[in-house]
Design a protein around this motif. Structure first.
Motif, short mmCIF file in Angstrom:
data_model
loop_
_atom_site.label_atom_id
_atom_site.label_comp_id
_atom_site.label_asym_id
_atom_site.label_seq_id
_atom_site.Cartn_x
_atom_site.Cartn_y
_atom_site.Cartn_z
N ASP A 157 -5.55 46.58 -11.64
CA ASP A 157 -5.44 46.10 -10.70
C ASP A 157 -6.20 45.49 -9.83
OD1 ASP A 157 -2.59 44.76 -9.67
OD2 ASP A 157 -3.31 46.43 -7.96
N THR A 180 -6.08 44.87 -5.87
CA THR A 180 -5.63 45.08 -4.20
C THR A 180 -5.38 45.86 -4.08
OG1 THR A 180 -5.54 42.20 -4.22
CG2 THR A 180 -4.35 44.12 -2.75
N ASP A 195 -1.94 50.66 -7.15
CA ASP A 195 -2.02 51.07 -6.47
C ASP A 195 -0.57 51.38 -5.61
OD1 ASP A 195 -1.32 48.67 -5.93
OD2 ASP A 195 -2.03 48.52 -3.83
N ILE A 229 2.00 49.44 -5.56
CA ILE A 229 2.36 48.35 -4.99
C ILE A 229 2.81 47.48 -6.17
CG2 ILE A 229 2.09 46.73 -2.72
CD1 ILE A 229 1.70 48.73 -1.14
N ASP A 243 3.48 46.88 -8.73
CA ASP A 243 3.04 47.17 -10.12
C ASP A 243 3.52 48.75 -11.06
OD1 ASP A 243 0.88 49.23 -8.98
OD2 ASP A 243 -0.36 47.81 -9.27
MG MG Z 1 -1.87 45.72 -6.31
#
Ligand code: MG
Ligand code: ADP
Length: 548
Positions: free
Chosen positions: A253, A255, A445, A447, A449
C-alpha cells in the motif's frame, strides 16, 4: 520404550530392561533442562511484562499489580521502571527506551500530553501517567498474548508430525511384530536367543522412538517467533513464520506504508467565492472525525484546533467513503472532502495529492498535499528485489504520484486510483497466479486495507505500536514503521526452516544408522537408547541457534 523394556525383561534380559528405563529417564531429565534453558532464553528476550504499578493516591503511592489499576487512574513511573499500562503523560518529562516493543534502540523523549506505551522503560525523568487502557488491553498484554498464542497455531510441519504420529505408531509396532515373528523363518536367527528376533524387534522399537523430532520442531518455531518479537516483528502463528520464506511477491500500500503518511500542505487552491481559510475550515471540520493519515495531517498542519472545537458539535451525518474521502452535513449543507472521484470531477494531472472540498454542488477549493518516502524504504525494497521477490504497489492515490514514488523506490509494477474492493480483487488475481508455488504478501498500514490484509497469504501491517486495530487485522505486525523489518522476518523464517531441516536430517540419520546396525545384530538396546536421547538433546540445543 515401555514395550521394549517389559519385553527385554520377559526374554530374560533383566539388566537390559533396567538400563533402558534408567537411561531413558536420565535422558528425559537432561532434555527438560535443555528445553527449559531455551524457554528461559525466549522469555528473557520477551522481558517486557511490568511487575507492578505505582498508583498515585491521596496519601501517597500505593504499589499494585498492573491488572488492578483502572482507566483514569494516575500512575507514577520513575527512572529504571517499566511503564505498567498505556496512558498519557499528565505531568513531568522523561526519555523512554521502547526497544523491547519495537526492537529498535531509539530513545523517545516524552512530555505532557504525549502517549506512552506499557513495556517501555523510563531511562530518565519522572512521569505521571493517566491510564487510558486496562491492563488486558494494553500494548504489553497484547504482545505477550500474541506470542503465547502464536505457538498454538500449528505450522504444516507440526501438523505433519502429528498426523504422521497417528500412522507411524501402528506401522512401527507392526514392523516390530513382523521382525519378531518372521525373521527366524527367513534366516538362521532364532526367537529367544542372545541376539534373537524378539530382542532385535525390541531394539527396533527403541530406535523408532521419534522424540527428537516431536520435541525439536515445535521448539524451533517457538524460538523463531520469540526471536522475531524481540526484533519488533510479531508473527501470529508458526504457519506464517514458515510461510514468510516462501514469499514470491509483495504488494505494498502506499500512504502510511511506503510513505510517511504525514502530509504537509503544499498549497490551498480556491475556485469560487470562499477564502483559503474557509476552504480549510470545511475540510478540517469533517476530517476531525477521520483516522486517515490525510485527515490527521490536514488537522495537524492547519492549526485550527480552536475552530474545530467550537464547531465540531454542529457536524451531522458524518460518513467515511473508503478510498475516496468523507461526507458530512453542516449548517444545512452537504460537504464532501476527498479525491476527484468523490467530488465527481475530471481527473487532472498533479504531482501532489489533491483533496477537493465540495459544498452542496460547488467545488469550492482543493488542498494540495505532499508526502515523503519513509527513511530506509528504498534500500529495503532494493534488498527485496535482489532476493528475486516481485514488488508491486496498489494505491488509492493518483497515477502521477504513484508512478513517481514507485520509480524512485524501484517498485516494478503500480496500480493506482484503486478503491479498497479493487485492491482486494487485484490481490486475488495475484494470489491465483502462484497457486501453491509461492506466497503473496500484502503490506499495509491497517487503514482502509484490512480486507486485503486478511486475504493475502501473509498480511503484514506496519506501525503496530499504538494501533490496536491493525494488530488484529494481519498475520504479521511490524511494530515500527521500517519496511526493512520484512527482510529481517524473511531471514528469521529461513533460519528457522534451516535449523528444522538440520534437526530432521540429523535425527533421522542417527536412527537409520542404528537401525541398520541393529538389523545386522551389531547394536544393542543401550546403544539404541543412547542414540535416541543423544539425538534429542543435540536437536534441542541446535534449536537455540535461532535465538542468536
Ligand atoms: Mg492506506
Ligand atoms: P492508499 O491506497 O494510498 O493508502 P487510501 O485507499 O487510504 O489510499 O485512500 C485513497 C484516496 O482516497 C486518498 O489518496 C485520498 O484522495 C482519498 N481519501 C481517503 N480517505 C480520505 C479522507 N479521510 N479525507 C480525504 N481524502 C481521503
Amino acid at each position: 520404550i515401555t514395550i521394549s523394556c517389559i519385553g527385554a525383561y520377559l526374554v530374560g534380559k533383566h539388566m537390559e530392561g533396567l538400563m533402558v528405563i534408567t537411561l531413558y529417564e536420565i535422558g528425559k531429565i537432561l532434555e527438560e533442562k535443555a528445553i527449559n534453558k531455551t524457554r528461559k532464553s525466549i522469555s528473557d528476550l520477551m522481558d517486557i511484562k511490568p511487575e507492578y504499578a505505582n498508583l498515585k493516591t491521596k496519601d501517597g503511592i500505593e504499589v499494585l499489580d498492573p491488572s488492578d489499576v483502572k482507566v483514569g487512574d494516575i500512575v507514577i513511573a520513575k527512572k529504571g521502571e517499566k511503564i505498567p499500562l498505556d496512558g498519557i503523560v499528565v505531568k513531568g518529562t522523561g526519555s523512554l527506551d521502547t526497544a523491547s516493543l519495537t526492537g529498535e534502540t531509539k530513545t523517545q523523549d516524552v512530555k505532557k500530553d504525549d502517549q506512552v506505551l506499557s513495556g517501555s522503560i523510563v531511562l530518565d525523568g519522572l512521569l505521571e501517567i493517566k491510564v487510558t487502557e486496562k491492563y488486558e488491553n494494553s500494548t504489553v498484554s497484547k504482545i505477550l498474548e500474541l506470542v503465547e498464542n502464536a505457538t498454538d497455531k500449528k505450522a504444516k510441519t507440526e501438523t505433519f508430525v502429528n498426523k504422521a504420529a497417528k500412522i507411524y505408531t501402528p506401522i512401527v509396532l507392526g514392523i516390530a511384530a513382523l521382525v519378531a515373528i518372521f525373521l527366524p523363518l527367513i534366516s538362521n536367527v532364532e526367537y529367544l536367543t542372545e541376539n534373537g528376533s524378539i530382542y532385535r524387534a525390541l531394539i527396533f522399537l527403541v530406535i523408532s522412538c521419534p522424540c527428537a523430532i516431536a520435541i525439536s520442531v515445535p521448539l524451533c518455531y517457538f524460538s523463531g517467533i520469540g526471536k522475531s518479537s524481540k526484533e519488533g516483528i510479531l508473527i501470529k502463528g508458526s504457519d506464517y513464520l514458515d510461510g514468510i520464506k516462501d514469499i514470491k511477491e509483495i504488494v505494498f500500500d502506499k500512504t502510511g506504508t511506503l510513505t510517511k503518511g504525514q502530509f504537509t500542505i503544499d498549497k490551498v487552491e480556491v475556485y469560487g467565492q470562499l477564502t483559503k481559510e474557509q476552504v480549510l475550515e470545511y475540510a478540517v471540520l469533517g476530517e476531525s472525525y477521520s483516522n486517515h493519515p490525510i485527515a490527521k495531517s490536514i488537522i495537524k498542519k492547519s492549526n485550527m484546533e480552536k475552530y474545530i472545537a467550537e464547531h465540531k458539535e454542529k457536524v451531522s451525518s458524518y460518513e467515511e467513503l473508503a478510498g475516496k474521502g468523507i461526507k458530512y452535513n453542516f449548517e444545512g449543507k452537504v460537504v464532501l472532502v476527498g479525491n476527484s472521484s468523490l467530488v465527481e470531477k475530471e481527473k487532472e494531472k498533479s504531482d501532489s495529492t489533491k483533496i477537493y472540498v465540495k459544498v452542496d454542488s460547488e467545488i469550492v477549493g482543493a488542498i494540495c498535499l505532499k508526502d515523503e518516502i519513509k527513511h530506509g524504504t528504498k534500500a529495503a525494497i532494493a534488498k527485496l528485489n535482489a532476493r528475486g521477490i516481485i514488488t508491486k504497489m496498489f494505491t488509492g492515490d493518483n497515477t502521477e504520484i504513484a508512478e513517481k514514488i514507485a520509480k524512485e523506490l524501484g517498485i516494478k509494477e503500480v496500480k493506482s486510483e484503486m478503491l479498497p474492493n479493487e485492491k482486494y480483487q487485484e490481490l486475488e488475481k495475484e494470489i491465483a497466479k502462484y497457486e501453491n508455488n509461492g506466497k503473496v504478501a500484502f503490506v499495509g498500514d491497517g487503514i482502509n486495507d484490512s480486507p486485503v490484509l486478511a486475504r493475502a497469504d501473509i498480511g503484514i501491517s506496519m506501525g503496530g505500536v499504538g494501533a490496536g486495530s491493525s494488530i488484529e487485522a494481519s498475520d504479521v505486525v511490524i511494530m515500527t514503521d521500517a519496511i526493512e523489518k520484512i527482510n529481517d522476518a524473511i531471514d528469521i523464517s529461513k533460519k528457522t526452516s534451516r535449523v528444522i531441516k538440520q534437526n530432521l536430517i540429523f535425527s533421522i540419520g542417527v536412527k537409520v544408522l542404528v537401525l541398520v546396525l541393529s538389523i545386522f545384530g551389531v547394536a544393542n538396546m543401550w546403544e539404541a537408547v543412547f542414540a535416541d536421547v543423544g539425538a534429542t538433546l543435540i536437536t534441542v540445543l541446535n534449536s537455540i541457534k535461532i535465538l542468536k
